[in-house]
Design a protein around this motif. Structure first.
Motif, PDB file in Angstrom:
ATOM      1  N   LYS A 219       0.837  -1.196   0.000  1.00 15.05           N
ATOM      2  CA  LYS A 219       0.000   0.000   0.000  1.00 15.05           C
ATOM      3  C   LYS A 219       0.872   1.246   0.000  1.00 15.05           C
ATOM      4  N   SER A 220       0.379   2.251  -0.731  1.00 13.98           N
ATOM      5  CA  SER A 220       1.062   3.546  -0.771  1.00 13.98           C
ATOM      6  C   SER A 220       0.020   4.644  -0.728  1.00 13.98           C
ATOM      7  N   ARG A 221       0.313   5.701   0.011  1.00 12.37           N
ATOM      8  CA  ARG A 221      -0.578   6.858   0.094  1.00 12.37           C
ATOM      9  C   ARG A 221       0.077   8.019  -0.640  1.00 12.37           C
ATOM     10  N   LEU A 222      -0.656   8.518  -1.645  1.00 18.45           N
ATOM     11  CA  LEU A 222      -0.100   9.539  -2.532  1.00 18.45           C
ATOM     12  C   LEU A 222      -1.084  10.679  -2.709  1.00 18.45           C
ATOM     13  N   CYS A 223      -0.538  11.839  -3.026  1.00 14.01           N
ATOM     14  CA  CYS A 223      -1.351  13.001  -3.351  1.00 14.01           C
ATOM     15  C   CYS A 223      -1.882  12.856  -4.785  1.00 14.01           C
ATOM     16  N   PRO A 224      -2.792  13.724  -5.240  1.00  8.09           N
ATOM     17  CA  PRO A 224      -3.343  13.583  -6.596  1.00  8.09           C
ATOM     18  C   PRO A 224      -2.284  13.594  -7.698  1.00  8.09           C
ATOM     19  N   GLU A 225      -1.294  14.469  -7.611  1.00  8.38           N
ATOM     20  CA  GLU A 225      -0.273  14.524  -8.661  1.00  8.38           C
ATOM     21  C   GLU A 225       0.556  13.245  -8.694  1.00  8.38           C
ATOM     22  N   CYS A 226       0.981  12.768  -7.532  1.00  6.99           N
ATOM     23  CA  CYS A 226       1.763  11.539  -7.483  1.00  6.99           C
ATOM     24  C   CYS A 226       0.906  10.320  -7.819  1.00  6.99           C
ATOM     25  N   SER A 227      -0.384  10.384  -7.516  1.00  6.81           N
ATOM     26  CA  SER A 227      -1.278   9.284  -7.902  1.00  6.81           C
ATOM     27  C   SER A 227      -1.367   9.169  -9.422  1.00  6.81           C
ATOM     28  N   TYR A 228      -1.349  10.312 -10.095  1.00  3.54           N
ATOM     29  CA  TYR A 228      -1.346  10.279 -11.567  1.00  3.54           C
ATOM     30  C   TYR A 228      -0.080   9.600 -12.094  1.00  3.54           C
ATOM     31  N   MET A 229       1.065   9.882 -11.481  1.00  5.39           N
ATOM     32  CA  MET A 229       2.308   9.240 -11.916  1.00  5.39           C
ATOM     33  C   MET A 229       2.298   7.749 -11.623  1.00  5.39           C
ATOM     34  N   LEU A 230       1.716   7.355 -10.493  1.00  4.58           N
ATOM     35  CA  LEU A 230       1.645   5.936 -10.162  1.00  4.58           C
ATOM     36  C   LEU A 230       0.769   5.170 -11.146  1.00  4.58           C
ATOM     37  N   ASN A 231      -0.332   5.784 -11.591  1.00  2.00           N
ATOM     38  CA  ASN A 231      -1.278   5.139 -12.507  1.00  2.00           C
ATOM     39  C   ASN A 231      -1.038   5.559 -13.961  1.00  2.00           C
ATOM     40  N   TYR A 232       0.193   5.936 -14.289  1.00  2.00           N
ATOM     41  CA  TYR A 232       0.484   6.426 -15.641  1.00  2.00           C
ATOM     42  C   TYR A 232       0.290   5.324 -16.682  1.00  2.00           C
ATOM     43  N   ARG A 233       0.738   4.123 -16.399  1.00  2.00           N
ATOM     44  CA  ARG A 233       0.614   3.003 -17.348  1.00  2.00           C
ATOM     45  C   ARG A 233      -0.598   2.119 -17.037  1.00  2.00           C
ATOM     46  N   HIS A 234      -0.730   1.746 -15.774  1.00  2.00           N
ATOM     47  CA  HIS A 234      -1.804   0.843 -15.375  1.00  2.00           C
ATOM     48  C   HIS A 234      -2.537   1.439 -14.183  1.00  2.00           C
ATOM     49  N   LYS A 235      -3.846   1.277 -14.196  1.00  2.00           N
ATOM     50  CA  LYS A 235      -4.683   1.789 -13.112  1.00  2.00           C
ATOM     51  C   LYS A 235      -4.567   0.852 -11.912  1.00  2.00           C
ATOM     52  N   LYS A 236      -4.197   1.406 -10.778  1.00  2.00           N
ATOM     53  CA  LYS A 236      -4.084   0.626  -9.550  1.00  2.00           C
ATOM     54  C   LYS A 236      -5.400   0.672  -8.783  1.00  2.00           C
ATOM     55  N   ARG A 237      -5.518  -0.185  -7.808  1.00  2.00           N
ATOM     56  CA  ARG A 237      -6.744  -0.278  -7.022  1.00  2.00           C
ATOM     57  C   ARG A 237      -6.739   0.774  -5.920  1.00  2.00           C
ATOM     58  N   ASP A 238      -7.811   1.574  -5.884  1.00  2.00           N
ATOM     59  CA  ASP A 238      -7.949   2.603  -4.869  1.00  2.00           C
ATOM     60  C   ASP A 238      -8.604   1.986  -3.639  1.00  2.00           C
ATOM     61  N   VAL A 239      -7.871   1.974  -2.535  1.00  2.00           N
ATOM     62  CA  VAL A 239      -8.379   1.364  -1.296  1.00  2.00           C
ATOM     63  C   VAL A 239      -8.549   2.412  -0.205  1.00  2.00           C
ATOM     64  N   THR A 240      -8.803   3.660  -0.609  1.00  2.00           N
ATOM     65  CA  THR A 240      -9.025   4.709   0.378  1.00  2.00           C
ATOM     66  C   THR A 240     -10.304   4.417   1.150  1.00  2.00           C
ATOM     67  N   LYS A 241     -10.245   4.504   2.453  1.00  2.00           N
ATOM     68  CA  LYS A 241     -11.384   4.182   3.298  1.00  2.00           C
ATOM     69  C   LYS A 241     -12.451   5.249   3.162  1.00  2.00           C
ATOM     70  N   LYS A 242     -13.690   4.792   2.989  1.00  2.00           N
ATOM     71  CA  LYS A 242     -14.803   5.712   2.839  1.00  2.00           C
ATOM     72  C   LYS A 242     -15.320   6.137   4.204  1.00  2.00           C
ATOM     73  N   VAL A 243     -15.958   7.313   4.234  1.00  2.00           N
ATOM     74  CA  VAL A 243     -16.518   7.832   5.483  1.00  2.00           C
ATOM     75  C   VAL A 243     -17.784   7.075   5.819  1.00  2.00           C
ATOM     76  N   LYS A 244     -17.963   6.707   7.085  1.00  2.00           N
ATOM     77  CA  LYS A 244     -19.127   5.939   7.506  1.00  2.00           C
ATOM     78  C   LYS A 244     -20.385   6.804   7.503  1.00  2.00           C
ATOM     79  N   LYS A 245     -21.551   6.103   7.470  1.00  2.00           N
ATOM     80  CA  LYS A 245     -22.836   6.808   7.387  1.00  2.00           C
ATOM     81  C   LYS A 245     -23.130   7.603   8.655  1.00  2.00           C
ATOM     82  N   HIS A 246     -22.855   6.995   9.825  1.00  2.00           N
ATOM     83  CA  HIS A 246     -23.184   7.706  11.061  1.00  2.00           C
ATOM     84  C   HIS A 246     -22.328   8.956  11.212  1.00  2.00           C
TER      85      HIS A 246
END
Length: 309
Positions: A219-246
């Motif tokens: 796992k790697s945590r990247l900002c939007p610009e670095c995320s673009y460089m990481l997914n330049y060739r192949h799209k990686k899986r986004d595993v960012t945790k979503k905010v809960k309903k409550h």
């Protein structure tokens, strides 16, 4: 002509026996003037020729000089430290027997530090079988495994300098980076310190190690610009945790309360500036506002949400 003179014989020659060595020592003592006891002879003038003379001052001073030299050399060596004593002995050897100082230099071409050993035996991931087989590992592998066990393997630090060539370098975080938040609360790119808009990406890291090809999920945590460089060739899986309903509901309630306060009747503000006589009774008649208290489970959830994004 007989050349076998006893005074020139070597005590350390292979042909000399122990008895001969002891006999040579005894002969030297007998011939030395200092070991002879002076004899006053008999009374009378007829026997003055049979008296032995005392040792000369010259021989006595020579023996004193020899003993004093031994004592000075001994105490001089004791006063030196190990390195200075070694240098003195080497210099004396070269002065007496000849040779070069390079003959005493050690071959340091095969010397290795702990860092060199870890570099040669380091592994990105140690398999369970390799960890259990402790007896079959060498001390170099043990040292590399001990260093690997101290790394933090939740998130990775990445180098995206060659992202256009589809070459990405990854490594685990060290303690200093964990304390500063690098790789979790700060962008994990080595050349980026962005803190806002970070997203977690699951990367199938494929690398060569030990003459073979391996792959593992990290796992790697990247900002939007670095995320673009990481997914330049192949799209990686986004595993960012979503905010809960409550949590969303709580945020909406807070927003609604703030809107009610802002859109309240302006007459209340004027009343606040010029209070009427019965306002105090009206305030005490209101119900006591109850603050929303979080349970212990909610506090733990909020705390771990910040850690495991």
């Amino acid at each position: 002509m007989d050349y076998n003179i006893g005074s020139y014989g070597s005590e350390f020659s292979e042909s000399a026996s122990e008895s001969e060595v002891q006999q040579n020592k005894i002969n030297k003592q007998r011939n030395n003037e200092l070991y002879k006891k002076p004899d006053s002879g008999r009374l009378g003038l007829l026997h003055h020729k049979h008296r032995t003379l005392k040792p000369s001052k010259r021989s006595a001073s020579d023996l004193v000089d020899v003993e004093e030299g031994k004592r000075m050399r001994y105490h001089g060596l004791l006063a030196l430290d190990a390195y200075q004593r070694h240098k003195k002995l080497v210099n004396d050897y070269l002065f007496l027997y000849g040779g070069k100082r390079s003959d005493f230099t050690r071959d340091s071409s095969k010397d290795k530090t702990d860092r060199d050993v870890i570099k040669e035996n380091h592994r990105f991931v140690w398999e369970e079988e390799e960890e259990s087989e402790k007896s079959g590992r060498s001390w170099e592998e043990e040292l590399a495994h001990k260093y690997w066990s101290k790394l933090y393997k939740e998130y990775t630090i990445c180098d995206l300098a060659k992202y256009k060539e589809n070459k990405i370098a990854l490594r685990w975080r060290i303690e200093k980076e964990v304390i500063s938040g690098k790789g979790q609360f700060i962008c994990s790119n080595t050349k980026c310190d962005e803190r806002e808009g970070l997203r977690s990406w699951e990367v199938n890291f494929k690398y060569t190690e030990g003459g073979g090809v391996r792959n593992t999920l990290v796992k790697s945590r990247l900002c939007p610009e670095c995320s673009y460089m990481l997914n330049y060739r192949h799209k990686k899986r986004d595993v960012t945790k979503k905010v809960k309903k409550h949590e969303r509901r709580k945020d909406k309630k807070k927003e609604n309360k703030s809107e009610e306060i802002e859109t309240s009747d302006p007459s209340t503000s004027s009343q606040g500036e010029n209070p009427r006589p019965g306002d105090d009774d009206h305030i005490w008649s209101k119900p006591i506002p109850v603050e929303d208290t979080k349970s212990r489970e909610d506090e733990f959830e909020d705390y771990f949400d910040g850690l495991f994004l």
